[in-house]
Design a protein around this motif. Sequence first.
Motif, PDB file in Angstrom:
ATOM      1  N   ALA A  90       0.832  -1.201   0.000  1.00 52.56           N
ATOM      2  CA  ALA A  90       0.000   0.000   0.000  1.00 52.56           C
ATOM      3  C   ALA A  90       0.866   1.251   0.000  1.00 52.56           C
ATOM      4  O   ALA A  90       0.371   2.362  -0.063  1.00 52.56           O
ATOM      5  N   LEU A  91       2.153   1.080   0.121  1.00 58.61           N
ATOM      6  CA  LEU A  91       3.080   2.210   0.153  1.00 58.61           C
ATOM      7  C   LEU A  91       3.629   2.478  -1.232  1.00 58.61           C
ATOM      8  O   LEU A  91       3.893   1.556  -1.995  1.00 58.61           O
ATOM      9  N   GLY A  92       3.819   3.766  -1.556  1.00 57.56           N
ATOM     10  CA  GLY A  92       4.257   4.105  -2.892  1.00 57.56           C
ATOM     11  C   GLY A  92       5.633   4.721  -2.982  1.00 57.56           C
ATOM     12  O   GLY A  92       6.059   5.131  -4.060  1.00 57.56           O
ATOM     13  N   GLU A  93       6.337   4.804  -1.879  1.00 58.28           N
ATOM     14  CA  GLU A  93       7.641   5.449  -1.905  1.00 58.28           C
ATOM     15  C   GLU A  93       8.657   4.633  -2.693  1.00 58.28           C
ATOM     16  O   GLU A  93       8.608   3.406  -2.716  1.00 58.28           O
ATOM     17  N   VAL A  94       9.580   5.346  -3.340  1.00 60.48           N
ATOM     18  CA  VAL A  94      10.610   4.688  -4.139  1.00 60.48           C
ATOM     19  C   VAL A  94      11.447   3.755  -3.282  1.00 60.48           C
ATOM     20  O   VAL A  94      11.827   2.663  -3.725  1.00 60.48           O
ATOM     21  N   ASP A  95      11.722   4.137  -2.028  1.00 61.47           N
ATOM     22  CA  ASP A  95      12.561   3.308  -1.168  1.00 61.47           C
ATOM     23  C   ASP A  95      11.951   1.927  -0.963  1.00 61.47           C
ATOM     24  O   ASP A  95      12.666   0.925  -0.924  1.00 61.47           O
ATOM     25  N   LEU A 109       3.975  -4.197  -7.473  1.00 58.78           N
ATOM     26  CA  LEU A 109       2.753  -3.434  -7.725  1.00 58.78           C
ATOM     27  C   LEU A 109       2.338  -2.688  -6.464  1.00 58.78           C
ATOM     28  O   LEU A 109       2.413  -3.243  -5.369  1.00 58.78           O
ATOM     29  N   THR A 110       1.899  -1.442  -6.626  1.00 55.24           N
ATOM     30  CA  THR A 110       1.453  -0.630  -5.502  1.00 55.24           C
ATOM     31  C   THR A 110      -0.068  -0.625  -5.430  1.00 55.24           C
ATOM     32  O   THR A 110      -0.738  -0.393  -6.439  1.00 55.24           O
ATOM     33  N   LYS A 111      -0.630  -0.894  -4.244  1.00 59.03           N
ATOM     34  CA  LYS A 111      -2.080  -0.842  -4.054  1.00 59.03           C
ATOM     35  C   LYS A 111      -2.553   0.614  -4.064  1.00 59.03           C
ATOM     36  O   LYS A 111      -1.845   1.478  -3.539  1.00 59.03           O
ATOM     37  N   PRO A 112      -3.737   0.896  -4.629  1.00 63.58           N
ATOM     38  CA  PRO A 112      -4.616  -0.046  -5.319  1.00 63.58           C
ATOM     39  C   PRO A 112      -4.102  -0.333  -6.724  1.00 63.58           C
ATOM     40  O   PRO A 112      -3.523   0.546  -7.368  1.00 63.58           O
ATOM     41  N   PHE A 113      -4.323  -1.536  -7.200  1.00 66.12           N
ATOM     42  CA  PHE A 113      -3.877  -1.931  -8.523  1.00 66.12           C
ATOM     43  C   PHE A 113      -5.000  -2.675  -9.229  1.00 66.12           C
ATOM     44  O   PHE A 113      -5.986  -3.081  -8.614  1.00 66.12           O
ATOM     45  N   SER A 114      -4.854  -2.858 -10.531  1.00 61.06           N
ATOM     46  CA  SER A 114      -5.833  -3.606 -11.308  1.00 61.06           C
ATOM     47  C   SER A 114      -5.563  -5.102 -11.163  1.00 61.06           C
ATOM     48  O   SER A 114      -4.460  -5.562 -11.492  1.00 61.06           O
TER      49      SER A 114
END
Length: 247
Positions: A90-95, A109-114
């Motif tokens: 659920a986290l989108g940070e590059v790290d 894959l970052t949530k939310p995803f298809s």
Amino acid sequence: MADPSPATASTPLVLVVDDEEQMTAIIAFALETQGLRTVVAADARSARRLLESEPIELVVLDVMLPDESGVELCRSLRETSDVPVILLTALGEVDDRVAGLTAGADDYLTKPFSPRELALRAQAILRRSTGSVNTPAPSGRVLRCGPLRVDAEGGTASWDGTELQLPETELRLLARLAQDAGRAVPLRTLLQEVWGTSRTEGGRDMVKSMIYRLRQQMLAQGAPPDLIEAVRGQGYRARVLPSTRRR
């Protein structure tokens, strides 16, 4: 937990690891309707047991687990196995992305995803390592419903003359609704005829999310917001609309 069926024992088996029951149901549904088998685990300990006892060929792994980080599980798995891993978070940070890939994940894959995107990525990874996997074959004829034209066999759909860019499954869903325009199509019928499954666990949310994406894409082309309606207790219905002609 969904046990693999003996009748499809040669089909690739995917382990889905996530402590959210609804999420595992949606992911398992998406993978199974693309010709894969699944087993699920809610924590790292259960996942390890399945990895030791089942012929797992791909792991879909959530980063946030109740007993251990998915990144740590991936890292330890890499010490003994080269089974492909797709990390979810659920986290989108590059790290976080870098940490997962550094731990040995094959994709991220970052949530939310298809769910469909996840299934396609899983297919691509398995195709490289195990060969081809099965997908439901589209059935097709040209269907017209007012300004809407759907050619499932040809793989195209248009609204008032403008082509819609739809993935295969969304195209099949739209075609099935257009086939019975003006009448509600039951959820079970959609699952059986579009996805080739009778499984409803996870399927309801999958259909709902795909209907939402269809509406958004068609809204962008000028279609009415209620072109596809949810009919309480019955299913989904495509409205019958008069044809239009652009000037």
